[in-house]
Every structure is written in C-alpha cells, then in structure tokens.
Scaffold this active site. Structure first.
Site, PDB file in Angstrom:
ATOM      1  N   CYS A  69       7.570  68.523 -25.655  1.00 34.31           N
ATOM      2  CA  CYS A  69       7.205  67.404 -25.458  1.00 34.31           C
ATOM      3  C   CYS A  69       8.228  65.730 -25.301  1.00 34.31           C
ATOM      4  CB  CYS A  69       7.305  67.021 -27.522  1.00 34.31           C
ATOM      5  SG  CYS A  69       6.221  68.773 -28.344  1.00 34.31           S
TER       6      CYS A  69
ATOM      7  N   CYS B  39       7.350  63.777 -22.109  1.00 37.60           N
ATOM      8  CA  CYS B  39       7.128  62.288 -22.603  1.00 37.60           C
ATOM      9  C   CYS B  39       7.305  61.460 -23.517  1.00 37.60           C
ATOM     10  CB  CYS B  39       5.426  62.454 -22.523  1.00 37.60           C
ATOM     11  SG  CYS B  39       4.933  63.176 -20.967  1.00 37.60           S
ATOM     12  N   HIS B  40       7.998  62.262 -24.070  1.00 36.40           N
ATOM     13  CA  HIS B  40       8.610  61.192 -25.427  1.00 36.40           C
ATOM     14  C   HIS B  40       9.722  60.504 -25.476  1.00 36.40           C
ATOM     15  CE1 HIS B  40       4.561  61.951 -27.315  1.00 36.40           C
ATOM     16  NE2 HIS B  40       4.623  62.632 -26.825  1.00 36.40           N
TER      17      HIS B  40
ATOM     18  N   MET C 196      -2.220  62.779 -23.236  1.00 40.25           N
ATOM     19  CA  MET C 196      -1.871  63.807 -23.688  1.00 40.25           C
ATOM     20  C   MET C 196      -2.495  65.241 -24.071  1.00 40.25           C
ATOM     21  SD  MET C 196      -0.077  64.334 -27.254  1.00 40.25           S
ATOM     22  CE  MET C 196       0.175  65.534 -28.735  1.00 40.25           C
TER      23      MET C 196
ATOM     24  N   HIS D 283       9.013  56.114 -13.460  1.00 37.91           N
ATOM     25  CA  HIS D 283       8.245  57.782 -13.676  1.00 37.91           C
ATOM     26  C   HIS D 283       8.070  58.097 -12.074  1.00 37.91           C
ATOM     27  CE1 HIS D 283       7.070  61.751 -15.732  1.00 37.91           C
ATOM     28  NE2 HIS D 283       6.152  61.764 -14.825  1.00 37.91           N
TER      29      HIS D 283
ATOM     30  N   HIS E 222      -0.041  57.618 -11.994  1.00 41.33           N
ATOM     31  CA  HIS E 222       0.556  58.519 -12.244  1.00 41.33           C
ATOM     32  C   HIS E 222       0.619  59.246 -10.376  1.00 41.33           C
ATOM     33  CE1 HIS E 222       2.092  62.933 -12.794  1.00 41.33           C
ATOM     34  NE2 HIS E 222       3.009  62.037 -14.005  1.00 41.33           N
TER      35      HIS E 222
END
Length: 563
Positions: free
Chosen positions: A50, A53-54, A104, A340, A382
C-alpha cells in the site's frame, strides 16, 4: 521566573498540546481494537502493498489519503472532511477486496479474508512513522563484497550481454537474469524486496537494482555467472536509481531516491560507497509544506552531467548537477503534483513525467533547464518510460497509458530534424487518444524497428483484460488493437487468482516482445515471448524459480533508453 508574556505563551502551548493529545486519544478510542500481532501483520502488508501509492504517512499521492481523519479546503472555501474512521471497517473491507475504478486492484485474490479485515482496521489507526536514515546508517549498511581490483578484467562468459533481461521476481526478493538469445535462465540472485527497477551502468557491465525495502544491489555481468559485488541500504522504502552517463563520468556515480526518508543519496558507482544524502522535504508547488515528498523516477542525462530527480508530493523536478558533488548545484523546476514515472522523448533532450493526481504530463527541457510544457491528459497517466514513435499524421510523438481512463494518450514532441519542421504546430499537444478496453494500463512500449505499440492492462478488474495485452498497428492507428490472451497462451492452468499480463519489453533486435505473466506467490508464473511482426507465440519461459515476475529490463534498451 517567567514574565507574564512567557506565562501566557506557555499556557497557550500547554492548551494546544492538551487539545492535540485529546484528539489523538479520541482517534485511538475510535479506532477498532487490534492485538499487537495484528498490528505487525498490518504494518507488513501496508509496507509491501500500500505505501507505494498511499505514502508511509498515508497522506496519499497516486492513491487516496488514508489517514484516520483529514480535512481540506475546497474551491468554494468550505472545509471537506473525511478519513478511514469515517468510512468504517465494513466499507474499507469492500474497497480493499474489490478495488476501485481509480486503478487500485482487487485484493480478494491476493489477501485472505482475515488479512483484509486486519488491513481495514489497521488503516483506521494513527500511521506508524519509521525512523530517519542518515549517512551514518547508510555507511553502516554498506557491504563491499568484491573490491574493484579483484573483479574480472574482461567478460568471462560467452553470453550476449546486450540481450540479457533483468527480471524482477517481486515477492521473493530476487532477480532473474535470462539470456535473451537462448531464453535460458542464466542466474537468479538475491536482491531487495520487490525490486522496482533495474538500471544499467553506462558501460553496460553493471546492473543496479533497488528494492522497495531500500536495498541497492550492484551486480557484475562480467563473471562466468553474474555476481553481486556490493550492497547498500538507502532507507526504509525506495523506488529509483540511475548512474552517471555523461562523457567522462561513465560508471562514476550512482544516485538513489527513497520514499522514506524523503531524500536522495549519491554513491560511488563501482562500489556503492555512500557519499552524500540530500533531503527533499519542503514546500509543494501550491506553497504548502509537506513532510513526506518522496523521490519518484530518476533519469540520467546524456547531454549534461546531470540527473533529473522527480519529487512526487511537491511537484518539483530537480536537475542535479553531479560535476562537483561537494558543491552540488540543483535547478528546481515547478510542475504539478504528484510526480511519478516518465521517460525521454526520442531526441533525449526532453524528459516527460506523469503528474498523476493533476492528470497532466510535465515536460522538461534539459538543455535549457526549464519547464517546456504541462499537458492535460485523461485521469491518472502512468507511462512507465512511455513510448516514442513517428505518427503518420503528427510526426514524433510520445505515448502514455492511464490507470484511471480507457485511453492511450499521444503527445507531439519537438524535433530538431528539418524534415519534421511541419509538425511544430502540434508540439506539446495531445494529438490522438487511442481507445482501450478499460482503465488499468501500466505500461506502453514500442521499438524503433517495430511498427507496433504494445499496451498491458494488469490493473483492470476484469480477467479478460488483466490477463491480456493489446497491440496497435502504428501504420494505421484507426484500426482496433489486436487482443492477445497471454494467460491462455502460457499453457498454465487457470486459477481463481488472476495472472496479470504486464510490462511488455523488447529484445535488443526489436523483433521480440517479452511479457510477464504475474501470478500469486503460490501459483506458477511465466515469461511469455512473442514475435513482434507476426504476434505469434515464440516461447514460454517457466520454472519453479519464476515467481511473481513483474518488470523486465533488456540490458541494451535500458542502457540506451530505447522505448
């Protein structure tokens, strides 16, 4: 004795601390109960699955904010509030199990029901803050396994090093090196957990990997069988490394960026000896301080002694001049949040990087050291490294897929070739959007010798999409793409869990495409190889050692930034 003014300040400070303590106590009471064993399980799963991304502090980036409680000002001046405590355990379990349309994945085929329940409760607790990691910690972690003067003076094997593939075996903490000519596994080496990328030294001799646990490994390809010659830890969580590639600095330095602590580190390129750490904490492009601005992608320029360092949460792109490490010069370029992955355009002058949360692509002119453009795109671009090709109508373009929308975006890029002057009017514009079967694309890929564009869809919730790739004809982009069912072609038996087809990668010659078929840790996975011209299956590479394969990096293409 305190003055009246100091007394009032002390009283105010005490009151503030008391309010904060009460708020923390209230949050602790409101959070569902957990045993210490459950907390440790939650902490491990959060880090592995996790945090990327978070965020370690759960403030969000590519993924949503997962703090127990948050509030923010919105456009009309009102305050919006939310948080995991507000969502509650039952709803969080459903989100974790089924995934979201924002990219997700569903975890019901990755985690058990008990683990999903633990995670739903864990993210309602106050986030755990890992310790800092300084130069002394880095130096203590450094292991020089083989000094430079004890390494081979020439290549000892007959393997074609230019066509070797470095393949991440995500959940085993290993890297497979596969001979691209014979399709045989040459060596499997221990690395950091869940290697995010493999990068090549300027000479092509060394492979550098960085794991999500912050471990960097230096692998020497000149041995009869590849050998790890040095390791070092960058911190608790990392994603990126690259070497110095400018003429006169080949193999001299390595830079590594970390998610935690938020900083980048500079090392000796041949030994990994730590040299310098630079923090990236600071203000965002919006002028707000952020405690966790993680270092996302890093690339090395070939036209200057410079690295391009993308800082996720701040939206700042740093051009780091490594010609004088003691007196480091950095140009900071404002772009957009949250930065990113990205890659070079065909000329290697412009670097294009996804600003996920802003739904933009930022383009930097590394020759002038300035922002060239901010291009609006569909949701959550992305690109991986993206893909460069000549569009029949718009000239040179760079492509990105999207986690959050069903398109592949083509952006016109500048060219110094006089033959392409007629395309200048389109530069930095979205010239076409190729329709896909859904959101959830991670990587697009082509090759200068190919007339195809390959796109995966591993984050799509539908099996038929997640287990397939789609191939577009660059000579006629109005044609529907060809769907290839990679899972079916592999010959492996179908399981309840998805085997996600991901990360197309060309061989050195540009006539083969290798796809990772990423199964669960207990399921057999494979590398599936296709003929790029005919789209026919050529080879299935499967072995008990091929466990959870994800990213694959061809030595020659990675060394020369060919994509």
């Amino acid at each position: 004795m305190m003055t009246p003014k100091l007394s009032r300040l002390a009283a105010a400070l005490a009151a503030t601390l008391a309010v904060n303590a009460q708020a923390q106590d209230a949050a602790a009471v409101a959070a569902p109960a957990m045993t210490q064993a459950e907390v440790e399980i939650g902490k491990k799963i959060y880090f592995e699955r996790c945090a990327g991304c978070h965020g370690v502090l759960r403030k969000g980036a590519t993924g949503k904010n997962l703090e127990p409680h948050w509030s923010r000002k919105v456009a009309d001046g009102s305050t919006q509030e939310g948080g995991t405590l507000k969502l509650g355990t039952s709803r969080l379990e459903k989100i974790i199990a089924l995934g979201t349309e924002g990219g997700m994945v569903n975890y019901d085929d990755i985690l058990t029901k008990d683990e999903i329940n633990i995670m739903a409760r864990y993210i309602q607790r106050t986030p755990d803050v890992p310790p800092e990691f300084g130069l002394k910690d880095m130096q203590a972690s450094w292991k020089l396994l083989v000094p430079v003067d004890q390494r081979p003076k020439k290549q000892m094997s007959k393997v074609n090093l230019k066509n070797v593939f470095a393949i991440t075996l995500r959940d085993t903490g290993k890297l497979a090196l596969v001979d691209g000519d014979t399709k045989n596994i040459w060596q499997v080496l221990d690395t950091g957990y869940a290697v995010h990328i493999s990068r090549l030294s300027a000479s092509g001799r060394y492979v550098y990997t960085v794991g999500r646990d912050g471990l960097v490994t230096l692998i020497d390809l000149w041995y009869e069988t590849p050998t790890t010659v040095a390791t070092v830890k960058l911190g608790a969580d990392a994603r990126s490394v690259d070497t110095s590639k400018f003429k006169g600095y080949e193999d001299k330095y390595l830079i590594g960026g970390t998610y935690w602590p938020p900083q980048y580190s500079i090392m000796d390129g041949e030994t990994l000896k730590p040299i310098k750490i630079v923090s990236t904490r600071g203000n965002t492009v919006d002028g707000e301080y952020h405690p966790e601005p993680r270092v996302a992608s890093i690339v090395s320029s070939m036209i200057k002694p410079e690295w391009v360092v993308n800082v996720k949460e701040t939206g700042q792109i740093m051009l780091v001049d490594y010609s004088d490490i003691k007196n480091l010069k950095t140009t900071t370029i404002e772009s957009a949040k949250f930065l990113h992955d990205g890659g070079w355009d065909a000329s290697k002058r412009y670097f294009l990087v996804a600003a996920n949360a802003s739904h933009k692509i930022a383009a930097v002119d590394t020759k002038t050291g300035k922002l060239a453009a901010l291009v609006d795109t569909k949701k959550i671009p992305h690109p991986g490294r993206g893909a460069n090709f000549m569009h029949p109508q718009f000239g040179p373009v760079w492509a990105t897929g999207h986690l959050g929308d069903a398109v592949i975006t083509l952006i016109s890029t500048p060219s110094e070739d006089p033959k392409n002057a007629k395309f200048k009017q389109h530069n930095w514009k979205v010239v076409q959007e190729l329709k896909t079967n859904g959101a959830g694309n991670l990587f697009v890929k082509t090759h200068p010798k190919s007339s195809n564009l390959w796109a995966d869809m591993p984050m799509n919730p539908e099996r038929e999409n997640a287990e397939s790739v789609y191939v577009y004809d660059l000579k006629d982009l109005n044609k529907a793409p060809v769907k290839i069912d990679v899972a079916k072609d592999s010959g492996l038996p179908q399981t309840k869990a998805l085997r996600r087809a991901t990360h197309p990668e060309y061989n050195q010659a540009g006539d083969e495409v290798w796809i990772s078929l990423w199964g669960g840790k207990t399921d057999q996975s494979a590398i599936v190889v296709y003929d790029d011209k005919t789209l026919k299956l050529k080879k299935v590479i499967t072995d008990p050692r091929i466990v959870t394969p994800t990213g694959k990096f061809n030595v020659y293409n990675t060394q020369h930034d060919i994509y």
